[in-house]
Write an enzyme that holds these catalytic residues in place. Structure first.
Site, PDB file in Angstrom:
ATOM      1  N   PRO A  12       0.848  -1.192   0.000  1.00  0.00           N
ATOM      2  CA  PRO A  12       0.000   0.000   0.000  1.00  0.00           C
ATOM      3  C   PRO A  12       0.882   1.240   0.000  1.00  0.00           C
ATOM      4  CG  PRO A  12       0.020  -1.031   2.180  1.00  0.00           C
ATOM      5  CD  PRO A  12       0.791  -1.931   1.269  1.00  0.00           C
ATOM      6  N   CYS A  95       3.235   3.213   9.194  1.00  0.00           N
ATOM      7  CA  CYS A  95       3.443   4.530   8.595  1.00  0.00           C
ATOM      8  C   CYS A  95       3.976   5.512   9.637  1.00  0.00           C
ATOM      9  CB  CYS A  95       2.139   5.057   8.008  1.00  0.00           C
ATOM     10  SG  CYS A  95       2.322   6.684   7.226  1.00  0.00           S
ATOM     11  N   ASN A 206       9.152  -6.920   3.699  1.00  0.00           N
ATOM     12  CA  ASN A 206       9.019  -5.719   2.886  1.00  0.00           C
ATOM     13  C   ASN A 206      10.193  -4.784   3.187  1.00  0.00           C
ATOM     14  OD1 ASN A 206       7.211  -2.707   3.340  1.00  0.00           O
ATOM     15  ND2 ASN A 206       7.675  -3.538   1.335  1.00  0.00           N
ATOM     16  N   GLY A 207      10.621  -4.045   2.164  1.00  0.00           N
ATOM     17  CA  GLY A 207      11.652  -3.031   2.383  1.00  0.00           C
ATOM     18  C   GLY A 207      12.850  -3.176   1.462  1.00  0.00           C
ATOM     19  N   GLY A 228       7.554  -2.650  -2.928  1.00  0.00           N
ATOM     20  CA  GLY A 228       7.015  -1.309  -2.803  1.00  0.00           C
ATOM     21  C   GLY A 228       7.332  -0.482  -4.031  1.00  0.00           C
TER      22      GLY A 228
END
Length: 335
Positions: A12, A95, A206-207, A228
């Site tokens: 997202p 976030c 993720n990352g 992402g």
């Protein structure tokens, strides 16, 4: 090696992964799991629900990411998400932006695992689809693995089975969201250790992941990889995913860039006819802006981007601009 539905997903991303972006990505990969931009509970409970939740049936599988920290509000919002047909509800605990912090949600929730557990339980009681959590490995100067291990353990006790681990700390004060994606060091081993400590949970990483080789390396340790910014800037990387990671599900041929342009031209025609409203509603740029990276690394990529960035041409609202942009790349290839 067996792969699951969430083996590969697209993160997202605020201002990016809207319904037009997701529809574009869906022309490239049919099975990669897609996520909405974060939608706050306030926007759903006090705003325009169709504007936030409407999507195209072709986008499945697609998950709704929620931002909030009130269990009751999250439960109501999750119920709306299920009613609108989403395949998963994801809670944003990663976030780091100040705007999100003022709402007391996002990454700052990692400091309140009991509250997150209450939120997850409320959402799980409200819906029958999966409720998942996306989080960081720590906040501010908390560097200990024990912190994220205890966070995941507490939320898992509330019934959450899927965790998406952005393998960096979130610095809540002093760094911008962009800097938070680049400055805190990546610690992939923290995600690997979570899978070792919680083998029954689904752990996605993720990352900073950019290549198929990196994806394959991570999949030796965790259950899935979330891409992402690479998925956005170099979307055709995903063209081989259906065959590589979802081979048993996919009997179709890998799409070409031409196929994607043709499909998106027709999509743009339909969307502008429905929502264009003589230039007052949907604009062609709302669709084409997500497509600038389609030719990344290809001859003619610059001419393609320039054509799709021509404000005067975009203002005319003619989807044929997409085919013109494609023709420039073909001309360069022929020369």
């Amino acid at each position: 090696m067996s792969y699951g539905p969430r083996t590969i997903s697209v993160a997202p991303m605020m201002d990016w992964t809207d319904r037009h972006c997701r529809m574009f990505h869906r022309q490239i990969t049919r099975h990669t799991w897609l996520y909405t931009e974060m939608v706050t509970t306030g926007a759903l409970l006090h705003g325009d629900v169709p504007r936030h939740l409407d999507f195209n049936a072709e986008e499945h599988p697609v998950a709704l990411q929620l931002g909030g920290s009130e269990p009751e509000d999250l439960a109501k919002s999750a119920r709306l998400g299920e009613q609108w047909g989403y395949d998963e509800i994801n809670l944003n605990c990663g976030c780091p932006s100040e705007r999100v912090q003022k709402g007391a949600f996002g990454a700052c929730l990692m400091g309140e695992p009991a509250l997150v557990a209450d939120c997850v339980k409320a959402m799980r009681d409200a819906v029958s689809i999966d409720v998942t959590v996306k989080h960081r490995i720590g906040i501010d100067d908390v560097e200990s693995y024990d912190f994220v291990r205890d966070f995941v353990g507490t939320i898992a006790d509330a019934g959450c089975r899927t965790f998406i681990v952005h393998a960096r700390n979130a610095i809540l004060k002093g760094l911008s969201p962009k800097e938070n994606r680049e400055i805190p060091p990546l610690k992939y081993d923290f995600a690997y250790r979570l899978k070792q400590d919680f083998p029954a949970l689904e752990i996605l990483i993720n990352g900073g992941i950019k290549t198929i080789a990196e994806i394959d390396a991570h999949l030796q340790h965790v259950d899935g990889v979330m891409l992402g910014r690479e998925a956005y800037h170099n979307p055709f990387l995903m063209a081989g995913f259906d065959a590589r990671y979802y081979g048993e599900l996919d009997g179709g041929l890998q799409p070409t860039r031409n196929d994607v342009i043709v499909a998106m031209t027709e999509y743009a025609r339909v969307q502008l006819a429905l929502h264009g409203d003589g230039g007052k509603g949907l604009r062609l740029n709302s669709i084409t802006r997500h497509m600038l990276g389609l030719m990344a690394g290809m001859p003619g990529a610059r001419a393609f981007r320039q054509t799709l960035s021509d404000s005067k041409r975009l203002a005319l609202g003619d989807p044929a601009l997409l085919m013109e942009a494609l023709s420039h790349t073909q001309l360069v290839t022929l020369e």
